[in-house]
Motif scaffolding. Structure first.
Motif, PDB file in Angstrom:
ATOM      1  N   PRO A  40       0.822  -1.225   0.000  1.00 38.37           N
ATOM      2  CA  PRO A  40       0.000   0.000   0.000  1.00 38.37           C
ATOM      3  C   PRO A  40       0.855   1.273   0.000  1.00 38.37           C
ATOM      4  CG  PRO A  40      -0.899  -1.587   1.550  1.00 38.37           C
ATOM      5  CD  PRO A  40       0.432  -2.137   1.093  1.00 38.37           C
ATOM      6  N   ALA A  41       1.958   1.257   0.755  1.00 36.10           N
ATOM      7  CA  ALA A  41       2.843   2.430   0.771  1.00 36.10           C
ATOM      8  C   ALA A  41       3.506   2.624  -0.582  1.00 36.10           C
ATOM      9  CB  ALA A  41       3.899   2.276   1.868  1.00 36.10           C
ATOM     10  N   VAL A  42       3.953   1.539  -1.185  1.00 36.61           N
ATOM     11  CA  VAL A  42       4.605   1.630  -2.501  1.00 36.61           C
ATOM     12  C   VAL A  42       3.628   2.167  -3.538  1.00 36.61           C
ATOM     13  CG1 VAL A  42       5.588   0.265  -4.387  1.00 36.61           C
ATOM     14  CG2 VAL A  42       6.310  -0.168  -2.032  1.00 36.61           C
ATOM     15  N   LEU A  43       2.431   1.619  -3.573  1.00 42.15           N
ATOM     16  CA  LEU A  43       1.435   2.066  -4.558  1.00 42.15           C
ATOM     17  C   LEU A  43       1.018   3.509  -4.314  1.00 42.15           C
ATOM     18  CD1 LEU A  43      -0.735  -1.170  -4.875  1.00 42.15           C
ATOM     19  CD2 LEU A  43       1.011  -0.305  -6.457  1.00 42.15           C
ATOM     20  N   SER A  44       0.905   3.899  -3.052  1.00 42.23           N
ATOM     21  CA  SER A  44       0.575   5.294  -2.735  1.00 42.23           C
ATOM     22  C   SER A  44       1.672   6.234  -3.209  1.00 42.23           C
ATOM     23  CB  SER A  44       0.379   5.475  -1.229  1.00 42.23           C
ATOM     24  OG  SER A  44      -0.732   4.751  -0.781  1.00 42.23           O
ATOM     25  N   ALA A  45       2.922   5.859  -2.934  1.00 45.01           N
ATOM     26  CA  ALA A  45       4.054   6.699  -3.346  1.00 45.01           C
ATOM     27  C   ALA A  45       4.098   6.847  -4.855  1.00 45.01           C
ATOM     28  CB  ALA A  45       5.365   6.105  -2.827  1.00 45.01           C
ATOM     29  N   ILE A  46       3.875   5.754  -5.566  1.00 46.07           N
ATOM     30  CA  ILE A  46       3.905   5.805  -7.027  1.00 46.07           C
ATOM     31  C   ILE A  46       2.747   6.636  -7.561  1.00 46.07           C
ATOM     32  CG2 ILE A  46       3.671   4.402  -9.116  1.00 46.07           C
ATOM     33  CD1 ILE A  46       5.407   2.293  -7.618  1.00 46.07           C
ATOM     34  N   ALA A  47       1.558   6.458  -6.997  1.00 42.78           N
ATOM     35  CA  ALA A  47       0.398   7.229  -7.445  1.00 42.78           C
ATOM     36  C   ALA A  47       0.616   8.728  -7.229  1.00 42.78           C
ATOM     37  CB  ALA A  47      -0.858   6.768  -6.704  1.00 42.78           C
ATOM     38  N   VAL A  48       1.145   9.102  -6.073  1.00 39.38           N
ATOM     39  CA  VAL A  48       1.405  10.520  -5.801  1.00 39.38           C
ATOM     40  C   VAL A  48       2.514  11.031  -6.726  1.00 39.38           C
ATOM     41  CG1 VAL A  48       2.205  12.186  -4.076  1.00 39.38           C
ATOM     42  CG2 VAL A  48       0.559  10.416  -3.432  1.00 39.38           C
ATOM     43  N   ALA A  49       3.540  10.219  -6.948  1.00 38.58           N
ATOM     44  CA  ALA A  49       4.628  10.626  -7.849  1.00 38.58           C
ATOM     45  C   ALA A  49       4.108  10.858  -9.265  1.00 38.58           C
ATOM     46  CB  ALA A  49       5.741   9.577  -7.851  1.00 38.58           C
ATOM     47  N   VAL A  50       3.210  10.016  -9.730  1.00 35.24           N
ATOM     48  CA  VAL A  50       2.619  10.187 -11.060  1.00 35.24           C
ATOM     49  C   VAL A  50       1.813  11.489 -11.110  1.00 35.24           C
ATOM     50  CG1 VAL A  50       0.916   9.256 -12.690  1.00 35.24           C
ATOM     51  CG2 VAL A  50       2.647   7.747 -11.683  1.00 35.24           C
ATOM     52  N   ALA A  51       1.020  11.744 -10.071  1.00 34.13           N
ATOM     53  CA  ALA A  51       0.235  12.987 -10.027  1.00 34.13           C
ATOM     54  C   ALA A  51       1.160  14.210 -10.012  1.00 34.13           C
ATOM     55  CB  ALA A  51      -0.673  12.987  -8.794  1.00 34.13           C
ATOM     56  N   VAL A  52       2.229  14.139  -9.242  1.00 43.06           N
ATOM     57  CA  VAL A  52       3.203  15.235  -9.202  1.00 43.06           C
ATOM     58  C   VAL A  52       3.834  15.419 -10.580  1.00 43.06           C
ATOM     59  CG1 VAL A  52       5.468  15.920  -8.273  1.00 43.06           C
ATOM     60  CG2 VAL A  52       3.683  15.097  -6.727  1.00 43.06           C
ATOM     61  N   GLY A  53       4.207  14.320 -11.215  1.00 41.27           N
ATOM     62  CA  GLY A  53       4.811  14.386 -12.545  1.00 41.27           C
ATOM     63  C   GLY A  53       3.883  15.025 -13.564  1.00 41.27           C
ATOM     64  N   MET A  54       2.626  14.663 -13.541  1.00 39.23           N
ATOM     65  CA  MET A  54       1.661  15.250 -14.478  1.00 39.23           C
ATOM     66  C   MET A  54       1.494  16.745 -14.210  1.00 39.23           C
ATOM     67  SD  MET A  54       0.823  12.870 -16.539  1.00 39.23           S
ATOM     68  CE  MET A  54      -0.550  13.655 -17.355  1.00 39.23           C
ATOM     69  N   ALA A  55       1.447  17.114 -12.935  1.00 42.43           N
ATOM     70  CA  ALA A  55       1.305  18.534 -12.587  1.00 42.43           C
ATOM     71  C   ALA A  55       2.523  19.335 -13.056  1.00 42.43           C
ATOM     72  CB  ALA A  55       1.115  18.685 -11.078  1.00 42.43           C
ATOM     73  N   ILE A  56       3.706  18.780 -12.869  1.00 40.87           N
ATOM     74  CA  ILE A  56       4.924  19.471 -13.306  1.00 40.87           C
ATOM     75  C   ILE A  56       4.910  19.658 -14.821  1.00 40.87           C
ATOM     76  CG2 ILE A  56       7.436  19.244 -13.550  1.00 40.87           C
ATOM     77  CD1 ILE A  56       7.361  17.936 -10.690  1.00 40.87           C
ATOM     78  N   ALA A  57       4.545  18.621 -15.556  1.00 42.33           N
ATOM     79  CA  ALA A  57       4.493  18.718 -17.023  1.00 42.33           C
ATOM     80  C   ALA A  57       3.507  19.802 -17.447  1.00 42.33           C
ATOM     81  CB  ALA A  57       4.106  17.368 -17.629  1.00 42.33           C
ATOM     82  N   TRP A  58       2.361  19.842 -16.807  1.00 44.29           N
ATOM     83  CA  TRP A  58       1.329  20.814 -17.156  1.00 44.29           C
ATOM     84  C   TRP A  58       1.797  22.233 -16.838  1.00 44.29           C
ATOM     85  CZ3 TRP A  58      -3.224  22.751 -14.032  1.00 44.29           C
ATOM     86  CH2 TRP A  58      -4.176  23.337 -14.856  1.00 44.29           C
ATOM     87  N   ILE A  59       2.368  22.415 -15.641  1.00 45.34           N
ATOM     88  CA  ILE A  59       2.854  23.742 -15.247  1.00 45.34           C
ATOM     89  C   ILE A  59       4.000  24.188 -16.154  1.00 45.34           C
ATOM     90  CG2 ILE A  59       4.114  24.979 -13.422  1.00 45.34           C
ATOM     91  CD1 ILE A  59       2.384  23.281 -11.413  1.00 45.34           C
ATOM     92  N   TRP A  60       4.830  23.273 -16.573  1.00 40.84           N
ATOM     93  CA  TRP A  60       6.013  23.608 -17.364  1.00 40.84           C
ATOM     94  C   TRP A  60       5.661  23.961 -18.800  1.00 40.84           C
ATOM     95  CZ3 TRP A  60      10.526  23.841 -14.714  1.00 40.84           C
ATOM     96  CH2 TRP A  60      11.688  24.066 -15.455  1.00 40.84           C
ATOM     97  N   TYR A  61       4.873  23.099 -19.444  1.00 35.29           N
ATOM     98  CA  TYR A  61       4.702  23.194 -20.896  1.00 35.29           C
ATOM     99  C   TYR A  61       3.360  23.739 -21.379  1.00 35.29           C
ATOM    100  CZ  TYR A  61       8.986  20.524 -21.573  1.00 35.29           C
ATOM    101  OH  TYR A  61      10.286  20.103 -21.592  1.00 35.29           O
TER     102      TYR A  61
END
Length: 143
Positions: A8-29
């Motif tokens: 559960p911790a691994v999946l939570s970390a990955i899910a949050v990392a994916v959300a962060v990654g998408m937000a960074i891409a959107w804010i950047w480009y």
């Protein structure tokens, strides 16, 4: 040595990392984002080109961000265990080394030989640094 994984911790970390990654891409480009307009000028990709591209580029974006999150999580876990260091700092170190050794070096090679503007290389490599470090934060904190 016994290996214990909190899925559960691994999946939570990955899910949050994916959300962060998408937000960074959107804010950047995005067109209103940090460098969207400059990026469009340097690449020649117009809004119409983006619309014609449909959802394909976004599917690639999501898939690549998921792969990046999984890779950063796995490498951070191995690094943390191997060196016996806190997972947060291991995750940041892995992100920095991965960016420097794989992302920046490869992007600089390709852009150099393709004779792309230096400013474009800076924009894209800085994005990848922010992306890797940003995704490493939840991976380091939540695993």
């Amino acid at each position: 040595m016994e290996l214990s994984i909190s899925w559960p911790a691994v999946l939570s970390a990955i899910a949050v990392a994916v959300a962060v990654g998408m937000a960074i891409a959107w804010i950047w480009y995005s067109d209103w984002g940090l460098v969207g307009g400059v990026w469009r000028k340097l690449t020649g990709v117009t809004k119409e080109d983006s619309e014609r591209g449909g959802k394909g580029p976004f599917v690639v974006l999501v898939a690549s961000i998921v792969v990046t999150a999984l890779t950063l999580a796995a490498a951070s876990s191995v690094t943390s265990g191997f060196f016996g260091i806190d997972s947060f700092w291991a995750a940041l170190a892995v992100a920095l080394v991965a960016w420097l050794g794989f992302s920046l070096s490869t992007l600089a090679q390709h852009n150099g030989f393709e004779q792309k503007p230096g400013q474009l290389t800076v924009i894209n490599s800085a994005y990848q640094l922010v992306l890797f470090l940003g995704m490493a934060v939840p991976i380091g904190l939540l695993r």
